[in-house]
Scaffold this motif. Structure first.
Motif, PDB file in Angstrom:
ATOM      1  N   ALA A  71       0.827  -1.200   0.000  1.00 31.43           N
ATOM      2  CA  ALA A  71       0.000   0.000   0.000  1.00 31.43           C
ATOM      3  C   ALA A  71       0.862   1.251   0.000  1.00 31.43           C
ATOM      4  CB  ALA A  71      -0.934  -0.004   1.208  1.00 31.43           C
ATOM      5  N   ARG A  72       2.009   1.204   0.688  1.00 32.37           N
ATOM      6  CA  ARG A  72       2.909   2.358   0.732  1.00 32.37           C
ATOM      7  C   ARG A  72       3.593   2.552  -0.627  1.00 32.37           C
ATOM      8  NH1 ARG A  72       6.099   4.930   4.675  1.00 32.37           N
ATOM      9  NH2 ARG A  72       7.272   6.591   3.625  1.00 32.37           N
ATOM     10  N   ARG A  73       3.960   1.470  -1.268  1.00 30.71           N
ATOM     11  CA  ARG A  73       4.704   1.560  -2.526  1.00 30.71           C
ATOM     12  C   ARG A  73       3.827   1.952  -3.707  1.00 30.71           C
ATOM     13  NH1 ARG A  73       5.989  -3.484  -3.190  1.00 30.71           N
ATOM     14  NH2 ARG A  73       4.638  -3.960  -4.945  1.00 30.71           N
ATOM     15  N   MET A  74       2.634   1.385  -3.776  1.00 30.99           N
ATOM     16  CA  MET A  74       1.818   1.525  -4.977  1.00 30.99           C
ATOM     17  C   MET A  74       0.979   2.792  -4.987  1.00 30.99           C
ATOM     18  SD  MET A  74       0.181  -2.260  -5.476  1.00 30.99           S
ATOM     19  CE  MET A  74       1.131  -3.747  -5.206  1.00 30.99           C
ATOM     20  N   ASP A  75       0.899   3.416  -6.138  1.00 31.46           N
ATOM     21  CA  ASP A  75      -0.090   4.460  -6.361  1.00 31.46           C
ATOM     22  C   ASP A  75      -1.485   3.845  -6.249  1.00 31.46           C
ATOM     23  OD1 ASP A  75      -0.749   7.271  -7.648  1.00 31.46           O
ATOM     24  OD2 ASP A  75      -1.896   5.803  -8.785  1.00 31.46           O
ATOM     25  N   ARG A  76      -2.483   4.679  -5.985  1.00 25.44           N
ATOM     26  CA  ARG A  76      -3.858   4.195  -5.834  1.00 25.44           C
ATOM     27  C   ARG A  76      -4.319   3.422  -7.080  1.00 25.44           C
ATOM     28  NH1 ARG A  76      -8.310   5.284  -2.494  1.00 25.44           N
ATOM     29  NH2 ARG A  76     -10.357   5.554  -3.489  1.00 25.44           N
ATOM     30  N   ALA A  77      -3.936   3.883  -8.261  1.00 28.84           N
ATOM     31  CA  ALA A  77      -4.330   3.188  -9.486  1.00 28.84           C
ATOM     32  C   ALA A  77      -3.721   1.788  -9.540  1.00 28.84           C
ATOM     33  CB  ALA A  77      -3.914   3.991 -10.711  1.00 28.84           C
ATOM     34  N   ALA A  78      -2.486   1.651  -9.101  1.00 28.46           N
ATOM     35  CA  ALA A  78      -1.849   0.337  -9.063  1.00 28.46           C
ATOM     36  C   ALA A  78      -2.544  -0.578  -8.057  1.00 28.46           C
ATOM     37  CB  ALA A  78      -0.370   0.477  -8.722  1.00 28.46           C
ATOM     38  N   GLN A  79      -2.926  -0.018  -6.910  1.00 31.51           N
ATOM     39  CA  GLN A  79      -3.659  -0.803  -5.920  1.00 31.51           C
ATOM     40  C   GLN A  79      -4.952  -1.357  -6.516  1.00 31.51           C
ATOM     41  OE1 GLN A  79      -4.257   1.744  -2.517  1.00 31.51           O
ATOM     42  NE2 GLN A  79      -2.075   2.143  -2.262  1.00 31.51           N
ATOM     43  N   PHE A  80      -5.699  -0.496  -7.203  1.00 38.20           N
ATOM     44  CA  PHE A  80      -6.939  -0.944  -7.851  1.00 38.20           C
ATOM     45  C   PHE A  80      -6.659  -2.108  -8.798  1.00 38.20           C
ATOM     46  CE2 PHE A  80      -9.178   3.512  -7.856  1.00 38.20           C
ATOM     47  CZ  PHE A  80      -9.349   3.435  -6.486  1.00 38.20           C
ATOM     48  N   ALA A  81      -5.609  -1.954  -9.609  1.00 38.82           N
ATOM     49  CA  ALA A  81      -5.319  -2.954 -10.641  1.00 38.82           C
ATOM     50  C   ALA A  81      -4.943  -4.299 -10.042  1.00 38.82           C
ATOM     51  CB  ALA A  81      -4.197  -2.445 -11.545  1.00 38.82           C
ATOM     52  N   VAL A  82      -4.081  -4.283  -9.021  1.00 40.10           N
ATOM     53  CA  VAL A  82      -3.633  -5.540  -8.415  1.00 40.10           C
ATOM     54  C   VAL A  82      -4.801  -6.259  -7.735  1.00 40.10           C
ATOM     55  CG1 VAL A  82      -2.209  -6.508  -6.564  1.00 40.10           C
ATOM     56  CG2 VAL A  82      -1.230  -4.864  -8.184  1.00 40.10           C
ATOM     57  N   VAL A  83      -5.615  -5.515  -7.005  1.00 40.40           N
ATOM     58  CA  VAL A  83      -6.755  -6.129  -6.318  1.00 40.40           C
ATOM     59  C   VAL A  83      -7.752  -6.690  -7.341  1.00 40.40           C
ATOM     60  CG1 VAL A  83      -8.766  -5.619  -4.865  1.00 40.40           C
ATOM     61  CG2 VAL A  83      -6.503  -4.787  -4.213  1.00 40.40           C
ATOM     62  N   SER A  84      -7.993  -5.971  -8.416  1.00 35.94           N
ATOM     63  CA  SER A  84      -8.910  -6.453  -9.449  1.00 35.94           C
ATOM     64  C   SER A  84      -8.359  -7.708 -10.125  1.00 35.94           C
ATOM     65  CB  SER A  84      -9.146  -5.366 -10.503  1.00 35.94           C
ATOM     66  OG  SER A  84      -9.790  -4.246  -9.952  1.00 35.94           O
ATOM     67  N   ALA A  85      -7.052  -7.708 -10.401  1.00 33.45           N
ATOM     68  CA  ALA A  85      -6.444  -8.872 -11.047  1.00 33.45           C
ATOM     69  C   ALA A  85      -6.520 -10.104 -10.150  1.00 33.45           C
ATOM     70  CB  ALA A  85      -4.989  -8.564 -11.401  1.00 33.45           C
ATOM     71  N   ARG A  86      -6.300  -9.916  -8.854  1.00 35.65           N
ATOM     72  CA  ARG A  86      -6.407 -11.053  -7.944  1.00 35.65           C
ATOM     73  C   ARG A  86      -7.817 -11.646  -7.956  1.00 35.65           C
ATOM     74  NH1 ARG A  86      -3.243  -8.990  -2.438  1.00 35.65           N
ATOM     75  NH2 ARG A  86      -1.123  -8.985  -3.304  1.00 35.65           N
ATOM     76  N   GLU A  87      -8.822 -10.773  -7.936  1.00 35.11           N
ATOM     77  CA  GLU A  87     -10.197 -11.272  -7.965  1.00 35.11           C
ATOM     78  C   GLU A  87     -10.479 -11.997  -9.268  1.00 35.11           C
ATOM     79  OE1 GLU A  87     -14.856  -9.854  -7.400  1.00 35.11           O
ATOM     80  OE2 GLU A  87     -13.378  -8.404  -8.146  1.00 35.11           O
TER      81      GLU A  87
END
Length: 423
Positions: A71-87
């Motif tokens: 969460a500290r490393r990733m921009d908010r857009a990256a967070q969205f993408a990783v969580v969506s990809a996992r789902e």
């Protein structure tokens, strides 16, 4: 895009982060209910802006499964993408660790990259804009990643262990459609067996809002944010900015069927065009969008009359809505008056590059449920927009083929055709 050695690409997994809905099923529930997720901006002080409303995602990266370091490393857009990809991967039933990583690819779209992180760091480095010469030592160690949009795709690839082709597509508001189209091409040409394809954007920041304020593209219905996004409505005054992400798992149709996967849809055809005309302007006749639609249908080997539902770009600007209506009439002929059309931006706003992938996710779920999501807030139809825009309420409707289109700054026009598995 024609079927090659890999065969047609099918969607076997869907992951979503959207305003008002975290996760695929919550996203569909919101759309089917016709609920709007637009509200007064809370993520920054919007006092003084012309448009003070947005469609925000109530997203907590830790609650969504990211570590504190991620969460500290990733921009908010990256967070969205990783969580969506996992789902999406979990939904597909694939065991990626048991898959040849060199045959797993990522095709991610984004219009504005790591805007949130960049603006936050500029505020810190410049001491709130006071200093022209900034001191780089105050920046986070990951600042370089924010400046390189491809870091978004790299984060998804790293998290999924994907070692095949990794691409970041940035074509404005068609980025999500174009990234999925590119992913399907990787499948069809045999360059990958599995592609995590989609898009992400987190543009809710002062700089983005100021840019759209300047050209008066966003709605100023600040006193009624829940009804501000009004595509095709005579009283519309622009779009409502949003954020979010959607990632789709694409596989070869034969391989998916062989492993008994649940298939949402086949990406039967995709095409893109440019109007080579103006950065923000659109020609009234809709010719370039019509050509993209016609070519996508040709590649799907379908006639215009096969289209059962059109997921419109439907941004809620007068220029776009009229241009798009003309494009449907030009490409679909008389059938344009018989097919239901709707815009989900009426509910989740316009998340720029991400919206195309969110709309494809909606189309795949609409095929599954045999329900057309509505155009919320459409109460006073524009006389120049005279098609069946499914106002206010979702509609049960037999669908085998859906068309999704996008239009982006720079003159980009894209169209994708999804067909129900087995049709």
């Amino acid at each position: 895009m024609t079927a090659g050695p890999g065969g047609k690409a099918v969607i076997t997994g869907i992951g979503v982060v959207a305003p008002g809905a975290l996760g695929r099923e919550a996203f569909w529930e919101l759309l089917a209910a016709g609920r709007t997720a637009t509200r007064a901006i809370t993520c920054f002080d919007a006092t003084g802006f012309r448009s003070r409303i947005a469609a925000e995602a109530d997203f907590d990266p830790i609650a969504a499964g990211l570590t504190h370091r991620q969460a500290r490393r990733m921009d908010r857009a990256a967070q969205f993408a990783v969580v969506s990809a996992r789902e999406a991967v979990a939904d597909s039933g694939l065991d990626l660790p048991a898959t040849d990583p060199g045959r797993v690819a990522v095709a991610l779209g984004s219009a504005v990259g790591c805007t949130t992180g960049l603006e936050r760091e500029y505020q810190v480095l410049s001491d709130g804009g006071r200093d022209w010469l900034v001191d780089h030592s105050y920046g986070v160690p990951h600042l370089y990643g924010y400046m390189v949009p491809s870091s978004l795709a790299a984060e998804v690839a790293r998290d999924a262990g994907a070692e095949g082709p990794v691409t970041l597509v940035s074509t404005g508001c068609t980025s999500g459609l174009d990234a999925v189209g590119h992913g399907a091409q990787l499948i069809e040409e045999g360059s990958a067996d599995i592609v995590l394809a989609g898009a992400t954007d987190a543009p809710l920041s002062p700089i983005t809002s100021a840019c759209f304020d300047a050209i008066r593209a966003t709605s100023a219905h600040n006193d009624d944010p829940g009804h501000a996004s009004r595509p095709f409505d005579a009283e519309r005054d622009g779009f409502v900015l949003g954020e979010g992400a959607a990632v789709l798992v694409l596989e070869r149709a034969g391989a998916a069927r062989a492993r008994g996967a649940r298939i949402y849809a086949e990406l039967a055809g995709f095409a893109g065009r440019s109007n080579a005309f103006h950065m923000t302007g659109l020609k009234a006749d809709g010719r370039e969008m019509a050509e993209a639609i016609t070519q996508a249908l040709r590649r799907a080997r379908l006639d215009a009359t096969a289209v059962d539902y059109v997921n419109a770009h439907g941004s809620g600007t007068r220029q776009n809505d009229r241009h798009e209506t003309a494009a449907f009439k030009r490409s679909l002929g008389a059938h344009a008056y018989a097919v239901p059309v709707s815009s989900i931006k009426s509910m989740i706003g316009h998340s720029l590059g991400a919206i195309g992938s969110l709309e494809l996710a909606a189309c795949a779920l609409a095929l599954r449920e045999q329900v057309v999501p509505p155009t919320a807030n459409l109460r006073h139809r524009d006389a120049e927009c005279d098609l069946d825009y499914v106002p206010l309420t979702a509609r049960e409707h037999r669908m085998d083929t859906v068309l999704s289109v996008g239009s982006g700054f720079g003159g980009f026009q894209s169209a994708a055709v999804l067909t129900r598995a087995g049709t």
